[in-house]
Write an enzyme that holds these catalytic residues in place. Sequence first.
Site, short mmCIF file in Angstrom:
data_model
loop_
_atom_site.label_atom_id
_atom_site.label_comp_id
_atom_site.label_asym_id
_atom_site.label_seq_id
_atom_site.Cartn_x
_atom_site.Cartn_y
_atom_site.Cartn_z
N GLY A 31 0.80 -1.22 0.00
CA GLY A 31 0.00 0.00 0.00
C GLY A 31 0.83 1.26 0.00
N ASN A 58 -8.02 4.64 5.44
CA ASN A 58 -7.89 4.85 3.99
C ASN A 58 -9.00 4.15 3.24
OD1 ASN A 58 -6.84 2.63 1.91
ND2 ASN A 58 -6.11 2.06 3.96
N PHE A 99 -7.56 0.72 -4.50
CA PHE A 99 -6.65 0.14 -5.50
C PHE A 99 -6.33 1.11 -6.63
CE2 PHE A 99 -7.97 -4.62 -4.77
CZ PHE A 99 -7.41 -4.56 -3.51
N SER A 145 -9.02 -6.17 1.10
CA SER A 145 -9.19 -4.72 1.16
C SER A 145 -10.68 -4.43 1.32
CB SER A 145 -8.68 -4.05 -0.11
OG SER A 145 -9.19 -2.74 -0.17
N ASN A 154 -12.04 -1.69 0.50
CA ASN A 154 -12.37 -0.54 -0.35
C ASN A 154 -12.71 -0.87 -1.80
OD1 ASN A 154 -11.86 1.25 1.87
ND2 ASN A 154 -9.68 0.85 1.55
N THR A 155 -12.75 -2.15 -2.13
CA THR A 155 -13.23 -2.57 -3.45
C THR A 155 -14.50 -3.35 -3.18
OG1 THR A 155 -11.05 -2.63 -4.47
CG2 THR A 155 -12.73 -4.04 -5.46
N LYS A 163 -3.69 -12.68 1.71
CA LYS A 163 -3.82 -11.70 2.79
C LYS A 163 -5.27 -11.61 3.23
CE LYS A 163 -2.46 -6.99 4.01
NZ LYS A 163 -1.66 -5.85 3.55
N ASN A 169 -5.18 -7.36 7.00
CA ASN A 169 -5.45 -6.09 6.33
C ASN A 169 -6.09 -5.11 7.34
OD1 ASN A 169 -5.86 -4.21 4.17
ND2 ASN A 169 -5.88 -5.96 2.77
C1 LIG Z 1 -2.94 4.12 2.97
C2 LIG Z 1 -2.93 2.62 3.03
C3 LIG Z 1 -3.04 1.90 1.86
C4 LIG Z 1 -3.02 0.51 1.90
N1 LIG Z 1 -3.09 -0.17 0.73
C5 LIG Z 1 -3.02 -1.52 0.75
C6 LIG Z 1 -3.03 -2.24 -0.46
O1 LIG Z 1 -3.06 -1.68 -1.55
N2 LIG Z 1 -2.99 -3.60 -0.39
C7 LIG Z 1 -2.92 -4.28 0.80
O2 LIG Z 1 -2.87 -5.49 0.80
N3 LIG Z 1 -2.90 -3.60 1.97
C8 LIG Z 1 -2.94 -2.25 1.96
N4 LIG Z 1 -2.92 -1.56 3.14
C9 LIG Z 1 -2.90 -2.31 4.43
C10 LIG Z 1 -1.49 -2.50 4.98
O3 LIG Z 1 -0.70 -3.26 4.12
C11 LIG Z 1 -1.56 -3.19 6.35
O4 LIG Z 1 -2.13 -4.47 6.20
C12 LIG Z 1 -2.38 -2.41 7.36
O5 LIG Z 1 -2.19 -1.02 7.20
C13 LIG Z 1 -2.08 -2.79 8.79
O6 LIG Z 1 -0.73 -2.51 9.12
P1 LIG Z 1 -0.31 -1.19 9.95
O7 LIG Z 1 -1.19 -1.14 11.15
O8 LIG Z 1 1.15 -1.39 10.25
O9 LIG Z 1 -0.54 -0.04 9.04
C14 LIG Z 1 -2.93 -0.17 3.14
C15 LIG Z 1 -2.82 0.57 4.31
C16 LIG Z 1 -2.82 1.94 4.29
C17 LIG Z 1 -2.70 2.72 5.57
#
Ligand SMILES: Cc1cc2nc3c(=O)[nH]c(=O)nc-3n(C[C@H](O)[C@H](O)[C@H](O)COP(=O)(O)O)c2cc1C
Length: 358
Positions: free
Chosen positions: A71, A119, A123, A184, A186-187, A218, A247
């Site tokens: 992400g 967020n 995607f 995710s 968001n989709t 994931k 996630n």
């Molecule tokens: C802005 C943002 C965008 C993200 N985009 C994705 C993504 O495209 N694909 C995905 O598998 N996880 C995405 N994540 C999730 C992170 O990979 C992670 O699983 C999640 O943020 C929990 O970890 P953290 O608490 O250390 O942030 C995103 C997280 C954030 C904050």
Amino acid sequence: MSLYRELARPILFRSDAEDAHLRVLHLLAQWQAHPKVSADVVQQLLHVADPRLHVRAFGVDFALPIGLAAGLDKHAEATHTWGWLGFGHAELGTITPQPQPGNPRPRLFRLPADEALINRMGFNSVGAAKVAENLFATRPFAIPIGCNVGKNKETPNEAAVDDYVAAIEQLRGLADWFTLNVSSPNTPDLRKLQAPGAMRALVEQSVAAAGTTPVLVKVAPDFEDDALEQTVDAVLEGGAAGVIASNTTLTRPNLRETARASETGGLSGAPLKHLATATIRRVYARTQGKVPLIGVGGIATAEDAWEKLLAGADLLQVYSALIFAGPGLAKELHLGLLDIMEGEGVKSLAEVVGQERR
Ligand SMILES: Cc1cc2nc3c(=O)[nH]c(=O)nc-3n(C[C@H](O)[C@H](O)[C@H](O)COP(=O)(O)O)c2cc1C
């Protein structure tokens, strides 16, 4: 005093969260293209080298356990810099087969009092062909690289498998592993792909498309009843090489920033920590160590990382804490883990994985 916390962060936090993100990513991409501040010097400052931190998982050697979560570098624009900043691996993406813009902005929000983010990026991706070009032009990499793939928004769930396979085919040979992102929030309807029937078929066909490259899945932290266990069974039956938990969450556990809490999207950072650890614990109880797990969600300190290893994670990832703590984070976590290992008399990380249950 932390230069990042005292100086850079207040400036970055004055702008919209996505603008700040784009600015930093642009700087990192510039650094990668013209490493004026020698990458070697920064690596000397931020890198930790200690054989006790080595992890071997799904056939890949990781010199260090803590990596960058998906992400942050969705398009493989700054791939080298993650190793330079002390991470042991980086997961790029989510990458969709066709380019797509994602949701309208604003779509990324900081909750500083909670050390959290919300967020709903949806995607945004330059598409698998462009990411493959970026990787091809900049490889080889000093650390293992994962490519996290997803489906385009317009693709119905019935045809989702084709999207995952198409993305994998375009990226084949460029990644050390693939991650199927079915979690995710968001989709629309993406998480329905976690249902056992859909999950198994998706994994089987993705594994076939990936050839010798391992395929991970994931999962979300928001499962009810025994749905997670059923999903994990399907993931294993389909032949996946590992699971990433977790996630972001759709829940809003005890947030201080109540105004921002109502933004639609996935919550990450500190408030996700216990939910993510509980998800790892459940996945580990089900897999019984048959496949490696990557633990992610709310890791900000070495103690947080240790907790996830004990719950069953072999490797770890961070995203949100990097926004709040800055570029010294990976080193701080790795050194902190070594301290805990010394204190506990532990010689390798493999010794502690899942040990809270024993
Ligand atoms: C802005 C943002 C965008 C993200 N985009 C994705 C993504 O495209 N694909 C995905 O598998 N996880 C995405 N994540 C999730 C992170 O990979 C992670 O699983 C999640 O943020 C929990 O970890 P953290 O608490 O250390 O942030 C995103 C997280 C954030 C904050």
